[in-house]
Every structure is written in C-alpha cells, then in structure tokens.
Enzyme design. Sequence first.
Site, PDB file in Angstrom:
ATOM      1  N   HIS A  20     -11.649   6.869   1.896  1.00  0.00           N
ATOM      2  CA  HIS A  20     -10.871   5.742   1.376  1.00  0.00           C
ATOM      3  C   HIS A  20     -11.757   4.529   1.096  1.00  0.00           C
ATOM      4  O   HIS A  20     -11.364   3.642   0.362  1.00  0.00           O
ATOM      5  CB  HIS A  20      -9.802   5.372   2.409  1.00  0.00           C
ATOM      6  N   TYR A  64      -7.386  -5.348   4.039  1.00  0.00           N
ATOM      7  CA  TYR A  64      -7.041  -3.934   4.168  1.00  0.00           C
ATOM      8  C   TYR A  64      -6.528  -3.424   2.832  1.00  0.00           C
ATOM      9  O   TYR A  64      -6.042  -4.163   1.985  1.00  0.00           O
ATOM     10  CB  TYR A  64      -6.048  -3.651   5.308  1.00  0.00           C
ATOM     11  N   ASN A  66      -3.963  -1.786   1.664  1.00  0.00           N
ATOM     12  CA  ASN A  66      -2.594  -1.943   1.171  1.00  0.00           C
ATOM     13  C   ASN A  66      -2.245  -3.351   0.711  1.00  0.00           C
ATOM     14  O   ASN A  66      -1.181  -3.571   0.145  1.00  0.00           O
ATOM     15  CB  ASN A  66      -1.598  -1.480   2.235  1.00  0.00           C
ATOM     16  N   ASP A  91     -10.704   5.281  -4.621  1.00  0.00           N
ATOM     17  CA  ASP A  91     -10.740   6.718  -4.354  1.00  0.00           C
ATOM     18  C   ASP A  91      -9.544   7.382  -5.032  1.00  0.00           C
ATOM     19  O   ASP A  91      -8.495   6.770  -5.212  1.00  0.00           O
ATOM     20  CB  ASP A  91     -10.708   6.985  -2.846  1.00  0.00           C
ATOM     21  N   ASN A 112      -1.594   3.171  -2.420  1.00  0.00           N
ATOM     22  CA  ASN A 112      -1.011   1.903  -1.966  1.00  0.00           C
ATOM     23  C   ASN A 112      -1.835   0.686  -2.351  1.00  0.00           C
ATOM     24  O   ASN A 112      -1.279  -0.389  -2.598  1.00  0.00           O
ATOM     25  CB  ASN A 112      -0.778   1.936  -0.454  1.00  0.00           C
TER      26      ASN A 112
END
Length: 186
Positions: A20, A64, A66, A91, A112
């Site tokens: 990720h 982060y 999201n 990714d 997300n």
Amino acid sequence: MKYLIAGLGNIGAEYELTRHNIGFLTLDRLADKEGFTFENTRLAEKAEFKHKSRHIHLIKPTTYMNLSGKAINFWLQELKIPKENLLVLVDDIAIPFGNLRLRTKGSAAGHNGLKNIEQVTGGSNYSRLKMGIGDDYSKGKQVDFVLSPFTKKEFEELPFMMDKAIDMCLSFCTVGAVHTMNNFND
C-alpha cells in the site's frame, strides 16, 4: 510551470515496506536519486526540486491513506497548482505486479485513498499513476494483502518498477500525460 506529485501510503514503521506504500517508496527513491530530502510540514512530508525548468512539488500525505484528499487539496490550493498538474502515485491490485498505467481520470475502483481525493477535490479529473501490486490473495483477504510486505522476489524487482515510475513522473511534468501514456503504459 508547477506540478504536484502525491505518493500515497500510510505513515508509521509498520507500514513502511508494504504494498500500500508503493507511492511513498517511489517518492523516497526519487529523493535519493535527485539528492533532496522531505520535510515534515502541514498534512504531509514535502519536498521540491526543479527538472527541465519545471518546479515539481512532492508530497507524502501524513493523513493516512483514507484521508489523502485533505493533504492533496490543501497543497494544490496552497501552491496554486491546477488540478491538471496533479499526479497521484497509487497501488493497484487489478494490475499485475510491476506493470504501470497512467490515467488522466477514472474511477476509484474501490481504493479508499482515491475515493477520498475525489470527494475532497470534487471529482476524478486528475491524473494517477497506477502501480501494479498484483492480486495474490484469498477471498476476503485484500486488506491483509495490501498491508503486507512485498515478497522477496517482488522486493528484488521493485527498484525497476519504481525507476520506470520516476521516469513517467518526470515525463508527465515535461511532455504531458498523453505522450507519457503512449510511451510508457504497460
């Protein structure tokens, strides 16, 4: 001309070498190659450099994955960079490991980080460089897969993919998205 390249990932040592975080890893490799460092600043780690008279700003959001849109939108506004000069490194499990695809728009496809960017910036009309991480996971284990480290074999091949991604980023900033897609997309 100014550009913003945002590598997506999650902050923290536990995520550092996970699939990720390929956006973070690629920008770190670019920094190593060009000899600059990232500074921790508002909503992101940020760096900048010049390439062929282009002023390129790089961010690794510290919000982060999201909530990546918050950092990207802030820096687009702060630096007065038009959305068409934004490139997001992300990714993608729908693309085989090692393959790269630049797109000038498109759906979030369940990602997300991309969903949040669309929500905060007002649409999907921005370029993204999708970095293939493959889909070698069991049903229901997608989250575990993207948050797990690369295999030994993938880790050995990763520098080649990241170097091609860096070439694509620089091409995007100098000759544009269409030319870059025609020359580089797998």
